[in-house]
Design an enzyme around this catalytic site. Structure first.
Site, short mmCIF file in Angstrom:
data_model
loop_
_atom_site.label_atom_id
_atom_site.label_comp_id
_atom_site.label_asym_id
_atom_site.label_seq_id
_atom_site.Cartn_x
_atom_site.Cartn_y
_atom_site.Cartn_z
N GLY A 60 1.57 -3.48 6.15
CA GLY A 60 1.65 -4.75 5.43
C GLY A 60 1.43 -4.43 3.96
CB ALA A 61 3.43 -5.21 0.95
NE ARG A 102 5.55 2.43 5.87
CZ ARG A 102 5.57 1.23 6.45
NH1 ARG A 102 4.48 0.48 6.47
NH2 ARG A 102 6.68 0.76 6.99
CG ASP A 250 7.37 -4.79 3.00
OD1 ASP A 250 7.89 -5.61 3.77
OD2 ASP A 250 6.33 -4.17 3.25
CG ASN A 260 9.70 -9.03 5.05
OD1 ASN A 260 8.62 -8.51 4.76
ND2 ASN A 260 9.82 -9.88 6.06
#
Ligand code: MRU
Length: 359
Positions: A60-61, A102, A250, A260
């Protein structure tokens, strides 16, 4: 009378990402074990933090950004030097390494850049003091996220009425943030105020964030949630059960294009077809004004095995079948009815409205 909301009190309730009491580790709930087991991990080394982000133990961002901020504060706290130049060099090595875990959620580099600025701003201080400033900054990043989630929830709640049917994709609740969450925030806040919603959660193939995390969080929060497979979104819309789609993000480009979880853009296309408003909810820390459009957002490709076999008892396709596994997609800004941030709801044209949020 309802209790007054207080950010410090909310901070004490946050358990998904936090700093250990002795500040030697970041403690996270291992999201890969949910919903079956609530297990916590103590991350002490750069490799452990990197691995937790890469393998989605923390995901989750906003939560990734917060974990990286606490993580680099912990790592910096262990650097053995009093020399500023040497300290900065080692700090930057950790930053580059963590940043590469990431690529898509901009909150990761956003948080690490803030931490680097803290080192640079305090260069005149002794290294021990800079380490203190880093712990303070990481705490501020999380505290701000708690406040942003609350504000996003307030703004998002103005878009829906009691009894509304909401469709959501992926997971943008408390596990992915600190506090109420983004896309799920209005639902939790509304629930606190006596409102009821009927939520449809896409399971979110291939890693099932919707089934494992969103359905779990909403159910635990007493919200009426129904789990559907991703390919059922069109049916529930056609049935007239959906009044609005709420999704997280994101990275939002300067023109409003939004990265997203994979499958989000399909939901947006369907929503347009059925005349249903489609909202993206996220903090301004997820808006990347340096990215002109969705084409400039790096999309993470993940292992093929996640599609072939991850959640199956047996492999579901021959091992040699190639799979294409982008973790995110881009929803074109034309499909987005509004972007709900802590500063209010931005509407098209997004080039202008997003810029205004930063003034
Ligand atoms: O790959 P993930 O699970 O980290 O992807 C997360 C999402 O796409 C979320 O919807 C997004 O980060 C919003 S978090 C509030």
């Amino acid at each position: 009378m309802a209790e007054m909301w207080n950010v410090e009190k909310e901070m004490k309730k946050v358990t998904n990402v936090r700093l250990s009491g002795d500040r030697s580790a970041v403690i996270i709930i291992d999201q890969t074990k949910l919903p079956g087991r609530e297990e916590y991990l103590e991350l002490r080394t750069a490799e452990e933090i990197y691995d937790a982000i890469l393998r989605l133990k923390v995901r989750g961002a906003p939560a990734i950004g917060i974990c990286a901020a606490y993580g680099i504060a912990v790592l910096a706290g262990k650097i053995q030097t009093e020399d500023y130049g040497e300290f900065l060099m080692q700090f930057r090595n950790y930053k580059t390494y963590l940043e590469s875990s990431r690529p898509t959620a901009v909150n990761l580099s956003w948080a690490l850049n803030r931490m680097e600025q803290t080192v640079i701003k305090n260069s005149a201080l002794k290294v021990e003091k800079i380490k203190e400033a880093l712990f303070d900054e990481s705490y501020s990043i999380q505290r701000e996220d708690v406040m942003m989630c609350r504000a996003i929830s307030e703004h998002g709640l103005t878009l829906i009425k009691d009894g509304a049917g909401i469709l959501t994709h992926c997971n943008a609740g408390p596990l992915a943030t600190s506090g109420y969450g983004t896309a799920l925030g209005p639902l939790f806040l509304g629930k606190e105020r006596g409102m009821n919603f009927r939520v449809f959660a896409d399971e979110t193939r291939p890693l099932l964030q919707g089934a494992r995390l969103t359905a779990y969080e909403l159910y635990k929060g007493g919200i009426d949630v129904t789990l559907i497979c991703d390919n059922m979104a069109g049916v529930v819309m056609k049935n007239g059960w959906i009044d609005a789609c709420f999704v997280g993000c994101d990275r939002i480009a300067a023109n409003g294009d939004t990265a997203n979880k994979i499958g989000t853009s399909t939901v947006a296309v369907l929503a347009k077809h059925y005349g249903i408003p489609f909202y993206v909810l996220g903090p301004t820390s997820t808006i990347d004004m340096n990215c002109p459009s969705g084409r400039d957002i790096p999309i993470e490709l993940r292992p093929e095995e996640e599609i072939r076999s991850k959640f199956y008892k047996e492999q579901m396709t021959p091992a040699e079948i190639p799979c294409y596994n982008p973790a995110f997609d881009i929803t074109d800004h034309e499909l987005i009815s509004g972007i709900v941030t802590e500063h209010g709801i931005a509407k098209a044209p997004y080039e202008e409205s997003l810029k205004k949020l930063f003034l």
